[in-house]
Design a protein around this motif. Sequence first.
Motif, PDB file in Angstrom:
ATOM      1  N   MET A  20       0.847  -1.192   0.000  1.00 28.25           N
ATOM      2  CA  MET A  20       0.000   0.000   0.000  1.00 28.25           C
ATOM      3  C   MET A  20       0.886   1.248   0.000  1.00 28.25           C
ATOM      4  O   MET A  20       1.955   1.252   0.609  1.00 28.25           O
ATOM      5  N   TYR A  23       1.694   7.264   0.968  1.00 32.34           N
ATOM      6  CA  TYR A  23       1.222   8.641   0.746  1.00 32.34           C
ATOM      7  C   TYR A  23      -0.265   8.723   0.438  1.00 32.34           C
ATOM      8  O   TYR A  23      -0.989   9.508   1.025  1.00 32.34           O
ATOM      9  N   LEU A  24      -0.700   7.916  -0.535  1.00 35.32           N
ATOM     10  CA  LEU A  24      -2.062   8.050  -1.053  1.00 35.32           C
ATOM     11  C   LEU A  24      -2.938   6.943  -0.479  1.00 35.32           C
ATOM     12  O   LEU A  24      -2.620   5.751  -0.612  1.00 35.32           O
ATOM     13  N   THR A  25      -4.032   7.339   0.139  1.00 40.50           N
ATOM     14  CA  THR A  25      -4.909   6.411   0.844  1.00 40.50           C
ATOM     15  C   THR A  25      -5.392   5.272  -0.037  1.00 40.50           C
ATOM     16  O   THR A  25      -5.488   4.126   0.397  1.00 40.50           O
ATOM     17  N   SER A  26      -5.669   5.567  -1.305  1.00 44.85           N
ATOM     18  CA  SER A  26      -6.333   4.591  -2.174  1.00 44.85           C
ATOM     19  C   SER A  26      -5.382   3.857  -3.108  1.00 44.85           C
ATOM     20  O   SER A  26      -5.812   2.999  -3.872  1.00 44.85           O
ATOM     21  N   GLU A  48      -5.612   1.581  -8.054  1.00 43.02           N
ATOM     22  CA  GLU A  48      -6.353   2.571  -7.288  1.00 43.02           C
ATOM     23  C   GLU A  48      -7.601   1.908  -6.722  1.00 43.02           C
ATOM     24  O   GLU A  48      -8.366   1.263  -7.455  1.00 43.02           O
ATOM     25  N   GLU A  76       5.847  10.232  -3.862  1.00 46.30           N
ATOM     26  CA  GLU A  76       4.641   9.399  -3.957  1.00 46.30           C
ATOM     27  C   GLU A  76       4.498   8.683  -5.299  1.00 46.30           C
ATOM     28  O   GLU A  76       3.669   7.775  -5.441  1.00 46.30           O
ATOM     29  N   SER A 291      -2.861  -1.427   5.223  1.00 44.09           N
ATOM     30  CA  SER A 291      -2.936  -0.008   4.877  1.00 44.09           C
ATOM     31  C   SER A 291      -2.410   0.822   6.041  1.00 44.09           C
ATOM     32  O   SER A 291      -2.691   0.533   7.203  1.00 44.09           O
ATOM     33  N   HIS A 293      -3.242   3.976   6.190  1.00 47.13           N
ATOM     34  CA  HIS A 293      -4.202   5.076   6.293  1.00 47.13           C
ATOM     35  C   HIS A 293      -5.581   4.633   6.781  1.00 47.13           C
ATOM     36  O   HIS A 293      -6.257   5.371   7.492  1.00 47.13           O
ATOM     37  N   ILE A 294      -6.000   3.452   6.347  1.00 47.84           N
ATOM     38  CA  ILE A 294      -7.329   2.958   6.711  1.00 47.84           C
ATOM     39  C   ILE A 294      -7.150   1.864   7.750  1.00 47.84           C
ATOM     40  O   ILE A 294      -6.635   0.787   7.435  1.00 47.84           O
ATOM     41  N   GLN A 297      -7.364  -2.261   7.335  1.00 47.56           N
ATOM     42  CA  GLN A 297      -7.562  -2.723   5.962  1.00 47.56           C
ATOM     43  C   GLN A 297      -6.317  -3.465   5.476  1.00 47.56           C
ATOM     44  O   GLN A 297      -5.188  -3.073   5.769  1.00 47.56           O
TER      45      GLN A 297
END
Length: 319
Positions: A20, A23-26, A48, A76, A291, A293-294, A297
Amino acid sequence: MAEIAKTFRVPRRHGYAVEMSPYLTSRLACATSQYYGIAGCGTLLVLEQTESGISLVRSFDWNDGLFDVTWSENNEHVLVTASGDGSLQIWDTNNPMGPLQVFKEHTQEVYSVDWSQTRAEQLIVSGSWDSTAKVWDPAASKSISTFQGHEGVIYSTIWSPHIPGCFASASGDSTLRIWDMKTRGTKIAIPAHQAEILTCDWCKYDQNFIVTGAVDCSLRVWDLRNVRQPISDLSGHSYAIRRVKFSPFHRTVIASCSYDFTVRFWDFSKTEPLLETVEHHTEFVCGLDFSLHIPNQVADCAWDETLKIYTPLCLSCPS
């Protein structure tokens, strides 16, 4: 009740590693190989996650199998992959033409690659079947250090998230080794299993905790202050453990994936440490990541040509 998983199918490609984005959550990346990595080429997939599923952002082909992938910790758009031809490739998602740079010094397959997480440095470590680990500065044209000491294949090399210049390696010689850039040698050598060790990972909350997973189907958690015996020995898998990951949200929670087609979740602070067994693949599960960020997950990938993103039930319910 089963996990609700988003699935991405990769025809004629077998998943070896997933990571994962920090930087970017998705966003996430997956390293894949053709013909199970035994022959053929490899493809890096940049994906994504959307509300409805998983979409392809970009793909990069290489002329040999790709076995591992790591995101840059300072850009990123940049990733590094490890290949069966003994090389590492640096890719930029904004540059679809090919790798920005190729490092080729290893004499056999590169099975592991990791980007340092401490702010004091920007370094890459690689582990190879040639029994060496190498450290690279992405700004330089060649490796800056080579580490020798293992007597077997190196399957896993992971930077400490806490101590600059310190990384761990797991090998077919049944040892876990801790290395120090300052001394350019082994700091600690642990006969961690009586079998090939395929994977290791550091605890995100304690610099002294590290987990290993081996062909003997067990995970062992080690306290580096006293390595005479593990602080936890986790059994339940029926075939070799391919990858282990500490949770970035729970100090004692670990995920593992295996050639037994399962992903398992553990909490080694509990009397009954096995929290859940996830069976949603039909082939070897090789890639696994949490993850950042989440919370809770997870993404995994397998030789069955699929990648899945989900939250295991054991971590989605309040304790």
